[in-house]
Write an enzyme that holds these catalytic residues in place. Structure first.
Site, PDB file in Angstrom:
ATOM      1  N   CYS A  20      40.775  41.219  40.158  1.00  0.00           N
ATOM      2  CA  CYS A  20      41.332  40.968  41.493  1.00  0.00           C
ATOM      3  C   CYS A  20      42.623  41.772  41.621  1.00  0.00           C
ATOM      4  CB  CYS A  20      41.544  39.473  41.738  1.00  0.00           C
ATOM      5  SG  CYS A  20      42.707  38.664  40.611  1.00  0.00           S
ATOM      6  N   ASN A  23      45.621  39.227  39.246  1.00  0.00           N
ATOM      7  CA  ASN A  23      45.133  38.637  37.989  1.00  0.00           C
ATOM      8  C   ASN A  23      45.802  37.298  37.681  1.00  0.00           C
ATOM      9  OD1 ASN A  23      44.954  39.504  34.442  1.00  0.00           O
ATOM     10  ND2 ASN A  23      43.397  38.556  35.691  1.00  0.00           N
ATOM     11  N   CYS A  25      45.119  34.537  40.290  1.00  0.00           N
ATOM     12  CA  CYS A  25      44.371  33.531  41.073  1.00  0.00           C
ATOM     13  C   CYS A  25      42.860  33.674  40.860  1.00  0.00           C
ATOM     14  CB  CYS A  25      44.698  33.642  42.562  1.00  0.00           C
ATOM     15  SG  CYS A  25      46.407  33.243  42.971  1.00  0.00           S
ATOM     16  N   ARG A  26      42.249  34.658  41.513  1.00  0.00           N
ATOM     17  CA  ARG A  26      40.787  34.716  41.549  1.00  0.00           C
ATOM     18  C   ARG A  26      40.143  35.146  40.233  1.00  0.00           C
ATOM     19  NH1 ARG A  26      40.781  38.602  46.569  1.00  0.00           N
ATOM     20  NH2 ARG A  26      42.676  39.216  45.449  1.00  0.00           N
ATOM     21  N   SER A  27      40.618  36.240  39.645  1.00  0.00           N
ATOM     22  CA  SER A  27      39.898  36.749  38.460  1.00  0.00           C
ATOM     23  C   SER A  27      40.076  35.885  37.209  1.00  0.00           C
ATOM     24  CB  SER A  27      40.212  38.220  38.190  1.00  0.00           C
ATOM     25  OG  SER A  27      41.572  38.429  37.904  1.00  0.00           O
ATOM     26  N   ASP A 138      41.597  36.307  49.230  1.00  0.00           N
ATOM     27  CA  ASP A 138      42.824  36.128  48.452  1.00  0.00           C
ATOM     28  C   ASP A 138      43.514  34.832  48.885  1.00  0.00           C
ATOM     29  OD1 ASP A 138      45.254  36.280  47.267  1.00  0.00           O
ATOM     30  OD2 ASP A 138      45.673  38.341  47.891  1.00  0.00           O
TER      31      ASP A 138
HETATM   32  P1  4NP Z   1      44.858  37.353  42.990  1.00  0.00           P
HETATM   33  O1  4NP Z   1      45.929  36.815  44.079  1.00  0.00           O
HETATM   34  O2  4NP Z   1      44.638  38.817  43.307  1.00  0.00           O
HETATM   35  O3  4NP Z   1      43.643  36.534  43.258  1.00  0.00           O
HETATM   36  O4  4NP Z   1      45.495  37.118  41.640  1.00  0.00           O
HETATM   37  C1  4NP Z   1      47.157  37.433  44.300  1.00  0.00           C
HETATM   38  C2  4NP Z   1      48.222  37.145  43.487  1.00  0.00           C
HETATM   39  C3  4NP Z   1      49.449  37.738  43.722  1.00  0.00           C
HETATM   40  C4  4NP Z   1      49.611  38.615  44.782  1.00  0.00           C
HETATM   41  C5  4NP Z   1      48.534  38.912  45.607  1.00  0.00           C
HETATM   42  C6  4NP Z   1      47.298  38.316  45.358  1.00  0.00           C
HETATM   43  N1  4NP Z   1      50.884  39.210  45.042  1.00  0.00           N
HETATM   44  O5  4NP Z   1      50.998  39.945  46.031  1.00  0.00           O
HETATM   45  O6  4NP Z   1      51.825  38.984  44.268  1.00  0.00           O
END
Ligand code: 4NP
Length: 171
Positions: A20, A23, A25-27, A138
């Protein structure tokens, strides 16, 4: 240390990397859910499962507490330290699974810089309930419902992804 843990070599296990943006939340959720689903089938030992982000925004961070909380509510413990995807991952992993189209575009561009046999997919290509929308949205900037919805999508998708991989590897 196993060869997989060095991050630069393929093992005889089937490598599955979830990707993702951050790294956190989703992955890492998909990594934990896929490991749990494989474990329930007695197959966890056959896999090298990991996750990574296309960005380095959260390198070294644990999964987001909201992701961890939703997983815990469902009986799943998530443990991961965020890292950015690197070109060597396309040699180590047989399946590189992106959460959304932006991640997929980035890993497709990165993957072009080396010769590899990895299959690249969107995770929700394996979600029978996805309809036309193949993205895991997201949840980072949204409310708590987002984390529950994401968990549902990831769980459905990981079950079918495991079936896909089993059919390709006679597992
Ligand atoms: P992820 O979510 O891609 O599912 O881990 C996010 C976590 C942090 C951010 C964006 C998406 N950020 O912009 O910090």
């Amino acid at each position: 240390m196993t060869r997989a843990a060095t991050g630069d070599a393929k093992t005889d296990r089937i490598g599955v990397l979830f990707v993702c943006l951050g790294n956190i939340c989703r992955s890492p959720l998909a990594e934990g859910v896929f490991r749990d689903v494989a474990d329930a089938e007695g197959l966890a030992g056959r896999f090298d499962i990991d996750s990574a982000g296309t960005s380095d925004y959260h390198t070294g961070d644990p999964p987001d507490p909201r992701t961890v909380g939703e997983a815990k509510r469902r009986g799943l413990v998530l443990e991961h330290s965020a890292r950015q995807i690197r070109v060597e991952d396309f040699a180590r992993f047989d399946y590189v699974i992106a959460m959304d189209a932006s991640n997929l575009g980035k890993i497709e561009r990165l993957a072009k810089s080396m010769s590899h046999d990895a299959e690249l997919h969107l995770l929700r290509a394996f979600d029978g309930d996805a309809g036309d929308d193949l993205e895991v949205p997201d949840p980072y900037f949204g409310g708590p419902d987002g984390f529950s919805d994401v968990h549902d999508m990831v769980e459905r998708s990981c079950r079918t992804l495991l079936e896909h991989i089993r059919s390709h590897h006679a597992l």
